[in-house]
Write an enzyme that holds these catalytic residues in place. Structure first.
Site, PDB file in Angstrom:
ATOM      1  N   ARG A 121       0.851  -1.184   0.000  1.00  0.00           N
ATOM      2  CA  ARG A 121       0.000   0.000   0.000  1.00  0.00           C
ATOM      3  C   ARG A 121       0.891   1.241   0.000  1.00  0.00           C
ATOM      4  NH1 ARG A 121      -2.528   2.848   4.954  1.00  0.00           N
ATOM      5  NH2 ARG A 121      -3.791   4.435   3.930  1.00  0.00           N
ATOM      6  N   HIS A 152      -2.702  10.990   1.259  1.00  0.00           N
ATOM      7  CA  HIS A 152      -2.093  10.765   2.568  1.00  0.00           C
ATOM      8  C   HIS A 152      -1.444  12.077   3.011  1.00  0.00           C
ATOM      9  CE1 HIS A 152      -0.449   7.421   5.337  1.00  0.00           C
ATOM     10  NE2 HIS A 152      -0.216   8.594   5.925  1.00  0.00           N
ATOM     11  N   GLU A 168      -6.885   8.334   6.929  1.00  0.00           N
ATOM     12  CA  GLU A 168      -7.062   9.002   8.225  1.00  0.00           C
ATOM     13  C   GLU A 168      -7.509  10.458   8.088  1.00  0.00           C
ATOM     14  OE1 GLU A 168      -3.565   8.435  10.621  1.00  0.00           O
ATOM     15  OE2 GLU A 168      -3.835   6.261  10.706  1.00  0.00           O
ATOM     16  N   ASN A 204      -7.132   1.573  10.553  1.00  0.00           N
ATOM     17  CA  ASN A 204      -5.799   1.844  11.073  1.00  0.00           C
ATOM     18  C   ASN A 204      -5.856   1.861  12.592  1.00  0.00           C
ATOM     19  OD1 ASN A 204      -5.294   2.234   8.376  1.00  0.00           O
ATOM     20  ND2 ASN A 204      -4.654   4.366   8.561  1.00  0.00           N
ATOM     21  N   TYR A 257      -3.426   1.719  16.352  1.00  0.00           N
ATOM     22  CA  TYR A 257      -2.154   1.700  17.079  1.00  0.00           C
ATOM     23  C   TYR A 257      -2.332   1.486  18.578  1.00  0.00           C
ATOM     24  CZ  TYR A 257      -0.087   3.321  12.737  1.00  0.00           C
ATOM     25  OH  TYR A 257       0.317   3.404  11.432  1.00  0.00           O
ATOM     26  N   GLU A 294      -3.216  -0.076   8.463  1.00  0.00           N
ATOM     27  CA  GLU A 294      -2.028   0.345   9.200  1.00  0.00           C
ATOM     28  C   GLU A 294      -2.059  -0.271  10.582  1.00  0.00           C
ATOM     29  OE1 GLU A 294      -0.984   4.477   9.597  1.00  0.00           O
ATOM     30  OE2 GLU A 294      -1.515   4.933   7.520  1.00  0.00           O
TER      31      GLU A 294
END
Length: 479
Positions: free
Chosen positions: A84, A128, A173, A303, A305, A380
């Site tokens: 990606r 992005h 995002e 995504n 984290y 992600e």
């Protein structure tokens, strides 16, 4: 993204599962003044004193523009079957208006051809965060016209690559673009206007809808159109406290509902509109906008984290905001000064983010319920650690291996629980320019010596390669 996948067993991933890695243009390409490229907001922001750590910029980054063949060969060696990447808007459409620059498009044509020659599926992200500076000068994302300019750009790239690229993502995002860029100002363009950030969020949603429609008008019907959201996994500090539950709902609306509401359901949450009414009357929403935004999706990118822990704020409490989104006197959470953020428990990465794979499982299962039947991709997931070569020249990163093992195990458990997860993209393939943190935070599975541009696969890259090639997670190293 629409690859079919068969049900997984608890021990293995589906045979058609995509094992990928992800990057973004400004973070890796360099060559910011070559072949007709004009400045983006990140060129301007990073060259503004005090905006990035050490005044570092993406001018050279990891020189992927000139080293892409080496990088694709490395992906192939690691057994990746998907990659990606994002297209630099000002590289293919300088100033954000008018005809394409073929030299810019040719780079992405060469990259796609190289990937396909190595049996690697390209997944293109159109945006992005590198808005052409000229569009920011005209008002940026708070201005409605930017969404229409994005649709024009999407059509340009779709026409150039749609015959060879099946997997497309409109925006990455949008929360960061809207609220870190226009509310807290820790990201480009560095503005601190809460009302403008809410308009930006709506126009990013509109850009997604218009962009998806533009892509479909020029691409084969087999191609998949998605968006990648970094919806927060918001948890109340005290699940039994109504005030903490209300705080969690407010942050969930601002991080997740503001995007998935109109995109998946055709409406903004009423609680969001009410909570932000002191800042905007939402007159930026025009008749027909919600229908445009609510385009059918072929897949959804997630995504993740770290989770977000919140409570009702103590009016007497002082101190920095522990939301994990940089340091600023201005909040990225409009109309949410009554919410306090807390450090989630557990080990932390170099970003200060807590390591909690249960959050990824919760996120996947949430969207399995939120959008039944919609294929999901983890677009992600990864961690920054203080990686350094040892005396023998190798880079050993057992903490990242443990992180990946935990989070991929959470993905596998979600598949077993009924989620249709079709792939996983590690963030990131390479150490790179980590936005306002400069080159200080290393997210890559491959170490980059920034002085020489030498690439050294870390032990986590070799671990991930074993998983990608076998479809089974190796046990993490015991250190």
């Amino acid at each position: 993204m629409s690859d079919s996948a068969t049900p997984a067993t608890p021990a293995t991933f589906p045979p058609a599962f995509l094992w990928g890695a992800a990057t973004s243009a400004y973070q890796i390409e360099g060559a910011v003044r070559e072949d007709g490229r004009t400045p983006s907001i990140w060129d301007t922001f990073s060259h503004t004193p005090g905006k990035t750590a050490g005044g570092e910029t993406g001018d050279i980054a990891v020189d992927h523009y000139h080293r892409y063949r080496e990088d694709v060969a490395l992906m192939a060696e690691l057994g990746l079957n998907a990659y990606r990447f994002s297209v630099s808007w000002p590289r293919v459409q300088p100033t954000g208006r008018g005809p394409a620059v073929q030299r810019g498009l040719d780079f992405y044509r060469r990259l796609v051809d190289e990937l396909l020659a190595h049996g690697i599926k390209p997944a293109v992200t159109l945006y992005h965060w590198d808005l052409p500076q000229e569009l920011e000068d005209a008002g940026g994302w708070p201005e409605r016209d930017t969404a229409h300019r994005f649709a024009e750009y999407a059509q340009i790239v779709g026409e150039a690559l749609g015959d060879r690229v099946e997997h497309w993502i409109t925006l990455n995002e949008p929360w960061c673009s809207a609220f870190l860029g226009y509310a807290s100002g820790v990201h480009a363009p560095g503005r601190t206007d809460p009302a403008a950030s809410l308009r930006a969020a709506h126009h990013l949603n509109l850009a997604h809808g218009l962009g998806a429609r533009a892509l479909r008008s020029v691409m084969p019907a087999r191609n998949s159109v998605a968006i990648s959201l970094n919806s927060s996994v918001v948890r109340p500090l005290s699940p039994s406290d109504p005030a903490d539950l209300a705080a969690a709902r407010k942050i969930d609306d601002l991080s997740s509902g503001i995007f998935h509401g109109p995109i998946l359901h055709g409406a903004y949450p009423e609680t969001l509109l009410e909570a932000t009414s002191s800042l905007t009357d939402w007159s930026c929403i025009h008749d027909g906008d919600l229908d445009l935004i609510h385009q059918p999706l072929d897949a959804l990118g997630l995504n993740y984290y770290t989770p977000t822990l919140v409570s009702a704020a103590d009016p007497d409490a002082k101190g920095p905001r522990a939301d994990g989104h940089g340091t600023s006197d201005h909040s990225p959470w409009p109309a949410a000064d009554d919410v306090a953020f807390h450090q989630s428990p557990g080990e932390q990465t170099e970003m200060g983010w807590s390591v909690d794979p249960t959050g990824l499982h919760d996120l996947i299962m949430r969207y399995t319920a939120e959008a039944p039947g919609l294929p999901l991709y983890v677009t992600e997931n990864g961690a920054a650690y203080d990686d350094k070569p040892g005396a023998d020249g190798t880079v050993h990163d057992p903490d990242r291996i443990a992180y990946l093992h935990g989070h991929l195990s959470a993905v596998r458990r979600a598949i077993t629980d009924g989620a249709d997860v079709r792939g996983y993209f590690l963030w990131s393939l390479l150490d790179n320019f980590e936005w306002a943190y400069g080159y200080d935070k290393r997210f890559g599975a491959v170490y980059v010596d920034y002085a020489t541009q030498q690439r050294i696969p870390k032990s986590s890259a070799l671990w991930y390669a074993r998983a990608a090639k076998s479809g089974v997670l190796p046990e993490p190293e015991r250190i």
